[in-house]
Write an enzyme that holds these catalytic residues in place. Structure first.
Site, mmCIF file in Angstrom:
data_model
loop_
_atom_site.group_PDB
_atom_site.id
_atom_site.type_symbol
_atom_site.label_atom_id
_atom_site.label_comp_id
_atom_site.label_asym_id
_atom_site.label_seq_id
_atom_site.Cartn_x
_atom_site.Cartn_y
_atom_site.Cartn_z
ATOM 1 N N HIS A 48 72.130 54.927 -48.904
ATOM 2 C CA HIS A 48 71.811 55.306 -50.283
ATOM 3 C C HIS A 48 72.561 56.557 -50.715
ATOM 4 O O HIS A 48 72.141 57.234 -51.662
ATOM 5 C CB HIS A 48 70.306 55.539 -50.422
ATOM 6 C CG HIS A 48 69.474 54.318 -50.204
ATOM 7 N ND1 HIS A 48 69.513 53.223 -51.045
ATOM 8 C CD2 HIS A 48 68.590 54.002 -49.235
ATOM 9 C CE1 HIS A 48 68.678 52.296 -50.602
ATOM 10 N NE2 HIS A 48 68.105 52.742 -49.511
ATOM 11 N N ARG A 108 73.171 56.614 -40.467
ATOM 12 C CA ARG A 108 72.635 55.333 -40.903
ATOM 13 C C ARG A 108 73.693 54.576 -41.687
ATOM 14 O O ARG A 108 74.124 55.017 -42.758
ATOM 15 C CB ARG A 108 71.386 55.523 -41.776
ATOM 16 C CG ARG A 108 70.774 54.196 -42.201
ATOM 17 C CD ARG A 108 69.411 54.357 -42.857
ATOM 18 N NE ARG A 108 69.469 54.942 -44.192
ATOM 19 C CZ ARG A 108 68.426 54.987 -45.024
ATOM 20 N NH1 ARG A 108 67.260 54.500 -44.635
ATOM 21 N NH2 ARG A 108 68.551 55.536 -46.213
ATOM 22 N N ASP A 129 83.562 53.952 -33.316
ATOM 23 C CA ASP A 129 84.909 54.434 -33.040
ATOM 24 C C ASP A 129 85.161 55.802 -33.662
ATOM 25 O O ASP A 129 85.945 56.596 -33.132
ATOM 26 C CB ASP A 129 85.950 53.419 -33.520
ATOM 27 C CG ASP A 129 86.071 52.200 -32.612
ATOM 28 O OD1 ASP A 129 85.515 52.240 -31.491
ATOM 29 O OD2 ASP A 129 86.710 51.214 -33.013
#
Length: 273
Positions: free
Chosen positions: A56, A81, A95
């Site tokens: 968000h 997240r 990565d």
């Protein structure tokens, strides 16, 4: 000779070390601005952990990388997240050097299994191999990274729907799920209580999941900006908690300045919450 590097301890390690019988819950905050400078300010706060959000918030790969670099020098754990439980995105995050994932909208054991598989190289999972190109392995300066990668990553899955609450025991059984995290806002919406994350039915559902996690021997966390609600969940056994956000602190703080120093024509001050 290139410098050989060891990865930092994961959030899983912190939960094991800090929240045991003699420990305490870990307190953290959201980092949503997308700014490495703000992330660094928050990293020096003395909190236990930060959540850099891309679900968000205006965060892409480049801004997440910059924030990881800004936070790295501070004694604080960082979770990131992604916007969705997606194998390709998770591969890219790992990565970049993300060690601690908070995977949103995990509604079933199958969703949890997919999240874990995305963090593991074959044959245990489906993560693509690119360690020579990646910050995660410090460009092959982490000894035996391919064999040890699973040790360097923690997976927390987010329980934020009525379906996930119903499936929480099965989700907790998934090998590789290190912790669960309760999202009361989306949970309330899924229960027909949009915007009522402090509703008693929502609190009861959250506490059911905290109890289930405790029975399964896995840590559980929760998002709770309301201090009374936060204390209730901590008393109910939450092992880690989010209690604020960089953007919310700035919004409320700037509104407080306006309330003190800016008089509106009608005599009122701007509303806050």
């Amino acid at each position: 000779m290139p410098l050989r590097i060891e990865p930092q301890n994961t959030f899983r390690d912190a939960l094991r070390n800090e929240t045991g019988a003699a420990g305490r819950p870990l307190a953290g905050m959201w980092v949503c601005s997308g700014s490495p400078l703000v992330a660094e300010v928050c990293a020096g706060s003395g909190l236990d952990w930060l959540l850099v959000d891309a679900e968000h918030s205006p965060n892409g790969l480049e801004s997440i990388l910059a924030q990881l670099q800004a936070i790295h020098g501070y004694p604080i754990h960082t979770l990131v997240r992604p916007p969705v439980n997606d194998t390709v995105l998770i591969k890219q995050y790992l990565d970049l050097g993300v060690q601690n994932l908070l995977v949103p909208m995990v509604n079933s054991a199958a969703d949890a299994e997919a999240a874990v598989a995305a963090t593991r190289y074959p044959p245990q999972g489906v993560r693509g191999v690119g360690s020579a190109l990646a910050r995660a392995a410090r460009w092959n300066r982490v000894p035996d990274y391919l064999a040890r990668a699973g040790e360097t990553i923690s997976v927390t899955v987010q329980i934020e729907s009525a379906a996930a609450v119903d499936a929480v025991e099965d989700i907790l059984k998934v090998d590789g799920v290190d912790a669960i995290f309760l999202g009361p806002s989306d949970l309330a919406a899924s229960m027909g209580l949009l915007g009522q994350q402090d509703h008693e039915e929502v609190r009861t559902a959250v506490e059911h999941c905290l109890t289930a996690a405790n029975a399964a021997g896995k840590p559980a966390g929760v998002n709770a900006f309301n201090p009374d609600t936060a204390r209730r969940y901590l008393d109910a056994g939450a092992d880690f908690i989010l209690v604020g956000a960089d953007v919310a602190l700035l919004a409320r703080g700037s509104e407080a300045l306006a309330a003190n120093y800016v008089q509106r024509a009608d005599g009122d001050t701007p509303a806050s919450y």
